[in-house]
Motif scaffolding. Sequence first.
Motif, PDB file in Angstrom:
ATOM      1  N   PRO A  55     -17.816 -19.504  26.559  1.00  0.00           N
ATOM      2  CA  PRO A  55     -17.606 -20.947  26.700  1.00  0.00           C
ATOM      3  C   PRO A  55     -17.165 -21.567  25.371  1.00  0.00           C
ATOM      4  O   PRO A  55     -17.592 -21.134  24.296  1.00  0.00           O
ATOM      5  CB  PRO A  55     -18.980 -21.472  27.127  1.00  0.00           C
ATOM      6  N   HIS A  56     -16.317 -22.573  25.460  1.00  0.00           N
ATOM      7  CA  HIS A  56     -15.878 -23.257  24.243  1.00  0.00           C
ATOM      8  C   HIS A  56     -17.058 -23.952  23.563  1.00  0.00           C
ATOM      9  O   HIS A  56     -17.915 -24.548  24.215  1.00  0.00           O
ATOM     10  CB  HIS A  56     -14.804 -24.299  24.573  1.00  0.00           C
ATOM     11  N   ALA A  57     -17.095 -23.843  22.233  1.00  0.00           N
ATOM     12  CA  ALA A  57     -18.116 -24.494  21.406  1.00  0.00           C
ATOM     13  C   ALA A  57     -19.535 -24.119  21.852  1.00  0.00           C
ATOM     14  O   ALA A  57     -20.464 -24.919  21.739  1.00  0.00           O
ATOM     15  CB  ALA A  57     -17.939 -26.007  21.411  1.00  0.00           C
ATOM     16  N   MET A  58     -19.685 -22.906  22.313  1.00  0.00           N
ATOM     17  CA  MET A  58     -20.998 -22.408  22.718  1.00  0.00           C
ATOM     18  C   MET A  58     -21.959 -22.444  21.536  1.00  0.00           C
ATOM     19  O   MET A  58     -21.625 -22.038  20.428  1.00  0.00           O
ATOM     20  CB  MET A  58     -20.831 -20.968  23.230  1.00  0.00           C
ATOM     21  N   GLU A  59     -23.154 -22.953  21.760  1.00  0.00           N
ATOM     22  CA  GLU A  59     -24.163 -23.006  20.703  1.00  0.00           C
ATOM     23  C   GLU A  59     -25.031 -21.752  20.762  1.00  0.00           C
ATOM     24  O   GLU A  59     -25.463 -21.328  21.837  1.00  0.00           O
ATOM     25  CB  GLU A  59     -25.037 -24.248  20.880  1.00  0.00           C
ATOM     26  N   PHE A  60     -25.251 -21.146  19.596  1.00  0.00           N
ATOM     27  CA  PHE A  60     -26.094 -19.954  19.535  1.00  0.00           C
ATOM     28  C   PHE A  60     -26.870 -19.956  18.230  1.00  0.00           C
ATOM     29  O   PHE A  60     -26.282 -19.942  17.145  1.00  0.00           O
ATOM     30  CB  PHE A  60     -25.244 -18.685  19.650  1.00  0.00           C
ATOM     31  N   LEU A  61     -28.174 -20.022  18.332  1.00  0.00           N
ATOM     32  CA  LEU A  61     -29.082 -20.003  17.178  1.00  0.00           C
ATOM     33  C   LEU A  61     -28.648 -20.993  16.100  1.00  0.00           C
ATOM     34  O   LEU A  61     -28.593 -20.672  14.901  1.00  0.00           O
ATOM     35  CB  LEU A  61     -29.175 -18.587  16.596  1.00  0.00           C
ATOM     36  N   GLY A  62     -28.329 -22.194  16.540  1.00  0.00           N
ATOM     37  CA  GLY A  62     -27.989 -23.262  15.599  1.00  0.00           C
ATOM     38  C   GLY A  62     -26.575 -23.202  15.066  1.00  0.00           C
ATOM     39  O   GLY A  62     -26.249 -23.929  14.115  1.00  0.00           O
ATOM     40  N   THR A  63     -25.717 -22.365  15.632  1.00  0.00           N
ATOM     41  CA  THR A  63     -24.328 -22.279  15.180  1.00  0.00           C
ATOM     42  C   THR A  63     -23.380 -22.541  16.342  1.00  0.00           C
ATOM     43  O   THR A  63     -23.750 -22.400  17.514  1.00  0.00           O
ATOM     44  CB  THR A  63     -24.011 -20.903  14.584  1.00  0.00           C
ATOM     45  N   THR A  64     -22.145 -22.877  16.000  1.00  0.00           N
ATOM     46  CA  THR A  64     -21.088 -23.082  16.981  1.00  0.00           C
ATOM     47  C   THR A  64     -20.250 -21.808  17.046  1.00  0.00           C
ATOM     48  O   THR A  64     -19.633 -21.415  16.048  1.00  0.00           O
ATOM     49  CB  THR A  64     -20.197 -24.268  16.593  1.00  0.00           C
ATOM     50  N   VAL A  65     -20.214 -21.176  18.204  1.00  0.00           N
ATOM     51  CA  VAL A  65     -19.483 -19.921  18.346  1.00  0.00           C
ATOM     52  C   VAL A  65     -18.006 -20.221  18.545  1.00  0.00           C
ATOM     53  O   VAL A  65     -17.626 -21.014  19.417  1.00  0.00           O
ATOM     54  CB  VAL A  65     -20.025 -19.096  19.522  1.00  0.00           C
ATOM     55  N   GLY A  66     -17.173 -19.582  17.748  1.00  0.00           N
ATOM     56  CA  GLY A  66     -15.732 -19.771  17.859  1.00  0.00           C
ATOM     57  C   GLY A  66     -15.019 -19.173  16.672  1.00  0.00           C
ATOM     58  O   GLY A  66     -15.642 -18.624  15.757  1.00  0.00           O
ATOM     59  N   GLY A  67     -13.703 -19.262  16.696  1.00  0.00           N
ATOM     60  CA  GLY A  67     -12.912 -18.732  15.591  1.00  0.00           C
ATOM     61  C   GLY A  67     -13.078 -17.233  15.405  1.00  0.00           C
ATOM     62  O   GLY A  67     -12.969 -16.738  14.283  1.00  0.00           O
ATOM     63  N   ILE A  68     -13.291 -16.494  16.485  1.00  0.00           N
ATOM     64  CA  ILE A  68     -13.553 -15.053  16.349  1.00  0.00           C
ATOM     65  C   ILE A  68     -12.255 -14.342  15.982  1.00  0.00           C
ATOM     66  O   ILE A  68     -11.346 -14.202  16.794  1.00  0.00           O
ATOM     67  CB  ILE A  68     -14.156 -14.470  17.633  1.00  0.00           C
ATOM     68  N   SER A  69     -12.175 -13.902  14.740  1.00  0.00           N
ATOM     69  CA  SER A  69     -10.949 -13.292  14.219  1.00  0.00           C
ATOM     70  C   SER A  69     -11.062 -11.795  14.034  1.00  0.00           C
ATOM     71  O   SER A  69     -10.049 -11.125  13.811  1.00  0.00           O
ATOM     72  CB  SER A  69     -10.579 -13.937  12.880  1.00  0.00           C
ATOM     73  N   GLY A  70     -12.264 -11.247  14.068  1.00  0.00           N
ATOM     74  CA  GLY A  70     -12.449  -9.813  13.879  1.00  0.00           C
ATOM     75  C   GLY A  70     -13.523  -9.288  14.807  1.00  0.00           C
ATOM     76  O   GLY A  70     -14.478 -10.005  15.154  1.00  0.00           O
TER      77      GLY A  70
END
Length: 397
Positions: A55-70
């Motif tokens: 999901p876009h801007a998924m929250e996980f342990l106080g962080t915003t998941v995204g920008g996965i480049s590797g």
Amino acid sequence: MRGRRHPPALACAVAALLAACAPLRPAPHLAPPAIAQAPPEALRGLRLIGTAALPHAMEFLGTTVGGISGIDHDPVQNQWVLLSDDRSALQPARFYTARLHYREDALEPPTLTGVLTLRQPDGQPFPSPREARRAGQACAEVPDPEAVRWLPGGRSLLWTSEGDFARGFAPALRENGADGAAVRQFALPSGFTPQPGKRGPRGNQSLEGLALSPDGRTAWIAMEAAWHQDGPVPTLQTPGGPLRITALDIASGQALRQIAYVPDAVPRARRLPWGPQLNGVSEILADGPDHLLVLERAYSAGAGFSARLYRIGTLAASDTLALDRLEPGNHVPAAKALVAEFPAPGLPAVDNLEGMAWGPPLPGGRRVIVFVSDDNFNPAQTTQFIAAEYLEPRGPP
């Protein structure tokens, strides 16, 4: 702005504005583009297993998941790593650990299992751009994480940063522990440092790809585009200048050799009167001791993203490590053979593909590649995962 939801129309308008203002970084299209008919052999070297998304801007342990480049997989721990290219703007630079499962014909969405902050030698997180400005240009680097590989055993990992040219920091290859603690930074050859007079790597088009040899002793690092003195970036009419892919001995950090690779011309014209048209290398992956898979990612405003996967041999290409400038006649670039094109039958659209890694084999030892896209933290894009069986290579190189 973080935490604010935008309606789809506004999100797409923002995406178009970003494309016009920042032509060196791919931006999302205004609307889902019509996809040109893919050739029947588009996935000639791959068999699609399945796709999944977070999901876009998924929250996980106080962080915003995204920008996965590797992305990479450690077979010892059966654990995946996902590297975010957040430049400590939302939260400190970080990577995620994950579980990811697929079957013969299906890929499940990954399950995140942890988040680790990438730390500097003093134990502190990397600063945000705002913090770096306060600290002064000479002492605070803002990272730009792009590629990641587990070292054998999964106790530490290598990762690349495209550099922070505005504050005087060149592209970098670093090792950090599985807990995020700094281990070391490699001393790259002097040519990796930007020089006055348009020499050296281009900003935001530098260390984009990272591969690890099967024996775990050699790291290959790939530029996204040619150095200034080596040639231009690709256009619709012409391929790009030769970009450099460098082998480093992991134990000593010593550069071993370097080869040149010529990226394709931009494959599709933009469908807007303005905006970027670009193509470059976004990732590499070792395919045995003497071959690399090279992922070229392209974007054209209004036409969207596309990608091509090539296989190259590293032995026949000449060593360019001692060459200050790459010119016709003074080197032999790597020959390349097309493995697959995206979009393709069964995969009508792809996002900003920036990472790829070998996954656990299918029954019979059949090899699997997992691709991931960088959504640029943009609601008009997606964090897309693609799993595909890698078929036996046919023909040279």
